[in-house]
Design an enzyme around this catalytic site. Structure first.
Site, PDB file in Angstrom:
ATOM      1  N   ARG A 151      -3.345 -20.915 -24.636  1.00 61.10           N
ATOM      2  CA  ARG A 151      -2.637 -20.621 -25.897  1.00 61.10           C
ATOM      3  C   ARG A 151      -1.953 -19.255 -25.881  1.00 61.10           C
ATOM      4  O   ARG A 151      -1.879 -18.571 -26.897  1.00 61.10           O
ATOM      5  CB  ARG A 151      -3.600 -20.694 -27.109  1.00 61.10           C
ATOM      6  CG  ARG A 151      -4.256 -22.035 -27.308  1.00 61.10           C
ATOM      7  CD  ARG A 151      -3.278 -23.157 -27.609  1.00 61.10           C
ATOM      8  NE  ARG A 151      -3.987 -24.429 -27.597  1.00 61.10           N
ATOM      9  CZ  ARG A 151      -4.058 -25.236 -26.543  1.00 61.10           C
ATOM     10  NH1 ARG A 151      -3.414 -24.940 -25.416  1.00 61.10           N
ATOM     11  NH2 ARG A 151      -4.730 -26.356 -26.607  1.00 61.10           N
ATOM     12  N   GLU A 183      -6.670 -19.504 -33.746  1.00 61.90           N
ATOM     13  CA  GLU A 183      -5.509 -19.953 -32.977  1.00 61.90           C
ATOM     14  C   GLU A 183      -4.270 -19.930 -33.887  1.00 61.90           C
ATOM     15  O   GLU A 183      -3.169 -19.640 -33.446  1.00 61.90           O
ATOM     16  CB  GLU A 183      -5.757 -21.385 -32.465  1.00 61.90           C
ATOM     17  CG  GLU A 183      -4.568 -21.990 -31.753  1.00 61.90           C
ATOM     18  CD  GLU A 183      -4.886 -23.339 -31.116  1.00 61.90           C
ATOM     19  OE1 GLU A 183      -6.052 -23.562 -30.679  1.00 61.90           O
ATOM     20  OE2 GLU A 183      -3.981 -24.178 -31.065  1.00 61.90           O
ATOM     21  N   SER A 200      -5.938 -27.243 -35.067  1.00 59.92           N
ATOM     22  CA  SER A 200      -7.195 -26.536 -34.785  1.00 59.92           C
ATOM     23  C   SER A 200      -7.059 -25.086 -35.219  1.00 59.92           C
ATOM     24  O   SER A 200      -6.142 -24.394 -34.788  1.00 59.92           O
ATOM     25  CB  SER A 200      -7.497 -26.555 -33.287  1.00 59.92           C
ATOM     26  OG  SER A 200      -7.736 -27.867 -32.887  1.00 59.92           O
TER      27      SER A 200
HETATM   28  C1  LIG Z   1      -1.992 -31.933 -37.180  1.00 63.96           C
HETATM   29  C2  LIG Z   1      -1.781 -30.868 -36.128  1.00 63.96           C
HETATM   30  C3  LIG Z   1      -2.169 -31.103 -34.829  1.00 63.96           C
HETATM   31  C4  LIG Z   1      -1.982 -30.120 -33.848  1.00 63.96           C
HETATM   32  N1  LIG Z   1      -2.375 -30.378 -32.555  1.00 63.96           N
HETATM   33  C5  LIG Z   1      -2.196 -29.435 -31.604  1.00 63.96           C
HETATM   34  C6  LIG Z   1      -2.602 -29.695 -30.249  1.00 63.96           C
HETATM   35  O1  LIG Z   1      -3.103 -30.753 -29.905  1.00 63.96           O
HETATM   36  N2  LIG Z   1      -2.415 -28.703 -29.343  1.00 63.96           N
HETATM   37  C7  LIG Z   1      -1.841 -27.502 -29.668  1.00 63.96           C
HETATM   38  O2  LIG Z   1      -1.691 -26.648 -28.777  1.00 63.96           O
HETATM   39  N3  LIG Z   1      -1.445 -27.242 -30.936  1.00 63.96           N
HETATM   40  C8  LIG Z   1      -1.603 -28.170 -31.905  1.00 63.96           C
HETATM   41  N4  LIG Z   1      -1.201 -27.907 -33.185  1.00 63.96           N
HETATM   42  C9  LIG Z   1      -0.638 -26.576 -33.520  1.00 63.96           C
HETATM   43  C10 LIG Z   1       0.903 -26.464 -33.391  1.00 63.96           C
HETATM   44  O3  LIG Z   1       1.533 -27.727 -33.542  1.00 63.96           O
HETATM   45  C11 LIG Z   1       1.294 -25.843 -32.068  1.00 63.96           C
HETATM   46  O4  LIG Z   1       0.786 -24.523 -31.954  1.00 63.96           O
HETATM   47  C12 LIG Z   1       2.820 -25.761 -31.891  1.00 63.96           C
HETATM   48  O5  LIG Z   1       3.115 -25.361 -30.578  1.00 63.96           O
HETATM   49  C13 LIG Z   1       3.485 -24.797 -32.867  1.00 63.96           C
HETATM   50  O6  LIG Z   1       4.896 -25.034 -32.812  1.00 63.96           O
HETATM   51  P1  LIG Z   1       5.811 -24.729 -34.084  1.00 63.96           P
HETATM   52  O7  LIG Z   1       7.232 -24.978 -33.682  1.00 63.96           O
HETATM   53  O8  LIG Z   1       5.325 -25.476 -35.276  1.00 63.96           O
HETATM   54  O9  LIG Z   1       5.576 -23.171 -34.240  1.00 63.96           O
HETATM   55  P2  LIG Z   1       5.360 -22.331 -35.588  1.00 63.96           P
HETATM   56  O10 LIG Z   1       4.105 -22.760 -36.252  1.00 63.96           O
HETATM   57  O11 LIG Z   1       6.600 -22.372 -36.399  1.00 63.96           O
HETATM   58  O12 LIG Z   1       5.152 -20.889 -34.979  1.00 63.96           O
HETATM   59  C14 LIG Z   1       3.989 -20.579 -34.217  1.00 63.96           C
HETATM   60  C15 LIG Z   1       4.219 -19.235 -33.509  1.00 63.96           C
HETATM   61  O13 LIG Z   1       5.246 -19.413 -32.539  1.00 63.96           O
HETATM   62  C16 LIG Z   1       6.326 -18.495 -32.790  1.00 63.96           C
HETATM   63  N5  LIG Z   1       7.570 -19.211 -32.444  1.00 63.96           N
HETATM   64  C17 LIG Z   1       7.967 -20.425 -32.894  1.00 63.96           C
HETATM   65  N6  LIG Z   1       9.135 -20.769 -32.325  1.00 63.96           N
HETATM   66  C18 LIG Z   1       9.469 -19.751 -31.502  1.00 63.96           C
HETATM   67  C19 LIG Z   1      10.574 -19.495 -30.626  1.00 63.96           C
HETATM   68  N7  LIG Z   1      11.589 -20.349 -30.484  1.00 63.96           N
HETATM   69  N8  LIG Z   1      10.581 -18.331 -29.919  1.00 63.96           N
HETATM   70  C20 LIG Z   1       9.566 -17.426 -30.057  1.00 63.96           C
HETATM   71  N9  LIG Z   1       8.507 -17.611 -30.874  1.00 63.96           N
HETATM   72  C21 LIG Z   1       8.471 -18.762 -31.569  1.00 63.96           C
HETATM   73  C22 LIG Z   1       6.223 -18.122 -34.263  1.00 63.96           C
HETATM   74  O14 LIG Z   1       6.781 -16.840 -34.527  1.00 63.96           O
HETATM   75  C23 LIG Z   1       4.711 -18.152 -34.467  1.00 63.96           C
HETATM   76  O15 LIG Z   1       4.126 -16.923 -34.095  1.00 63.96           O
HETATM   77  C24 LIG Z   1      -1.367 -28.888 -34.181  1.00 63.96           C
HETATM   78  C25 LIG Z   1      -0.950 -28.661 -35.512  1.00 63.96           C
HETATM   79  C26 LIG Z   1      -1.146 -29.639 -36.473  1.00 63.96           C
HETATM   80  C27 LIG Z   1      -0.674 -29.379 -37.878  1.00 63.96           C
END
Ligand SMILES: Cc1cc2nc3c(=O)[nH]c(=O)nc-3n(C[C@H](O)[C@H](O)[C@H](O)COP(=O)(O)OP(=O)(O)OC[C@H]3O[C@@H](n4cnc5c(N)ncnc54)[C@H](O)[C@@H]3O)c2cc1C
Length: 302
Positions: free
Chosen positions: A175, A295, A225
Site C-alpha cells: 500500500r 489504510e 479496509s
Molecule cells: C468497497 C471497497 C472495497 C475496496 N477494496 C480494496 C481492495 O481490495 N484493495 C485495495 O487496495 N483497496 C481497496 N479499496 C480502497 C480503494 O478503492 C483503493 O485504495 C483505491 O486504489 C483508491 O483509488 P481512488 O481513485 O478512489 O483514490 P482516492 O480515494 O480518490 O485517493 C486515495 C489517495 O490517492 C491519491 N490519489 C488519487 N489519485 C491520484 C493521482 N492520479 N495521482 C496522485 N495521487 C492520487 C489521493 O490524493 C489520496 O491520497 C476498497 C474501497 C472500497 C470502498
C-alpha cells in the site's frame, strides 16, 4: 483566491470548476464537509497549468481519484481539489500493453483487458478506484497488486516537472509507492499484461467478485479496509476478536459482515468515523499489543 479561481476557469472552462462542493457526494464513505473548489481538468496540459496557477497563488490543493479511500473532515477542505477521474480516463491497448490515463477506473481497465484476452488485472476488477489512485496506493487484492502489472508511469512533481518512473523506480511496497512518498501526481500508467484465455479470465473475475459480494458490506457506504494488514495478522480478525463486531459511534459502525470495514449506517459524520477508528486502534492495542495503522487517508481530522 478569486483571481486563482478565475485563472482555473480560463484553463479548464467554467463547467469544470465547481465551488462550495459537498465532499459527501465525491467519496464512497459519504461523509465530510464542503470543499471550496473542485476542478475537473481533462488533459495533462490543463492539470499542469492548474498546478502552476495554484502554486503561484499559494492556494492549498490535493488530488482526488474516485474518492474510495478518502475521509474528509466535517469542516471540509479549504482550497482546491483536483479531481483526476472520469474526465481524464482514456485507455489504449497495444498488444500486451495497456496505457491508461490516471482517472480511468480499475473495473473498466479489467473489463477491457478481458475484451482483449489479456490476463493480469483480474484481481483489480472489484477495487472501486482509479488507475492513478491505485498506483499511488499500490492497491491490491487476492494475491495481486498494481506493482505486478505497472511498468511505467508518467507523473508531475510539485514544481510542475514531468517525472517518468520505470519498474523498480516505483519503490512499491505494501500500500505504498514512490508516487505517494514523493507526493507526485500520477497522470498515465503503462501496464504489461499477458495473453490469456478469455473464458478463464472471466471465470476468475466472476469468482473474485462473488467472494467480495459474500464477504464485504458492498451495499453500505464505506472506504474499504480501514486498516493495513499488520504483519502476520488480519486487521478484521483482530477487531472481531476484540469484540467490536457491530460496535458503533454515532452513524459509524464496525461492519457486521466484515470487521475490517467501517460502514456509514446513514447518519455518520466524519467525526464519528474518525472517533471509531481511534477507538478501534486503542482497543486492539490494549488487548493485543498490535497497533493498527489506517489504510484510509484521513484529510483534516475533525
Ligand atoms: C468497497 C471497497 C472495497 C475496496 N477494496 C480494496 C481492495 O481490495 N484493495 C485495495 O487496495 N483497496 C481497496 N479499496 C480502497 C480503494 O478503492 C483503493 O485504495 C483505491 O486504489 C483508491 O483509488 P481512488 O481513485 O478512489 O483514490 P482516492 O480515494 O480518490 O485517493 C486515495 C489517495 O490517492 C491519491 N490519489 C488519487 N489519485 C491520484 C493521482 N492520479 N495521482 C496522485 N495521487 C492520487 C489521493 O490524493 C489520496 O491520497 C476498497 C474501497 C472500497 C470502498
Amino acid at each position: 483566491m478569486q483571481n486563482v479561481i478565475d485563472e482555473l476557469i480560463d484553463i479548464c472552462g467554467s463547467d469544470s470548476v465547481l465551488q462550495n462542493v459537498s465532499l459527501k457526494d465525491y467519496t464512497s464513505m459519504k461523509v465530510g464537509g464542503n470543499a471550496d473548489v473542485v476542478i475537473e481538468p481533462d488533459s495533462i496540459v490543463k492539470i499542469k497549468d492548474c498546478i502552476c496557477a495554484l502554486r503561484k497563488g499559494n492556494v492549498p490543493y490535493m488530488i482526488m481519484g474516485n474518492g474510495s479511500n478518502l475521509i474528509f473532515s466535517d469542516e471540509g477542505f479549504r482550497g482546491v481539489i483536483i479531481e483526476v477521474s472520469s474526465r481524464f480516463s482514456k485507455i489504449e491497448v497495444n498488444g500486451e500493453y495497456m496505457v491508461a490515463e490516471a482517472g480511468a477506473l480499475l473495473s473498466r481497465a479489467a473489463n477491457l483487458a478481458l475484451a482483449n484476452s489479456l490476463t493480469g488485472l483480474e484481481f483489480a476488477s472489484g477495487i472501486p478506484g482509479t488507475i492513478g489512485g491505485a498506483a499511488y496506493m499500490n492497491a491490491g487484492a487476492y494475491g495481486g497488486e498494481m506493482s505486478s502489472v505497472i511498468v511505467e508511469t508518467l507523473n508531475l512533481d510539485r514544481d510542475g516537472n514531468f517525472i517518468i518512473l520505470k519498474g523498480e523506480e516505483h519503490n512499491f511496497s505494501y500500500r505504498n509507492s514512490r508516487i505517494q512518498q514523493d507526493g507526485l501526481i500520477c497522470l498515465k500508467v503503462t501496464m504489461k499484461l499477458q495473453k490469456g484465455n478469455p473464458e478463464e479470465i472471466r471465470a476468475t473475475m466472476n469468482d473474485l467478485n462473488a467472494r467480495r459480494q459474500e464477504k464485504q458490506p458492498l451495499d453500505m457506504p464505506s472506504a474499504g479496509s480501514v486498516f493495513k494488514r499488520p504483519e502476520g495478522h488480519f486487521a478484521g480478525k483482530l477487531i472481531q476478536d476484540c469484540g467490536l463486531r457491530g460496535f458503533s459511534i454515532g452513524g459509524a459502525q464496525v461492519s457486521e459482515k466484515h470487521c475490517g470495514f467501517i460502514v456509514n449506517t446513514g447518519t455518520a459524520t466524519a467525526k464519528d468515523v474518525v472517533d471509531l477508528i481511534d477507538y478501534i486502534q486503542k482497543t486492539v492495542y490494549e488487548k493485543t499489543g498490535i497497533l493498527l495503522e489506517p489504510e484510509v487517508r484521513i484529510i483534516g481530522r475533525s
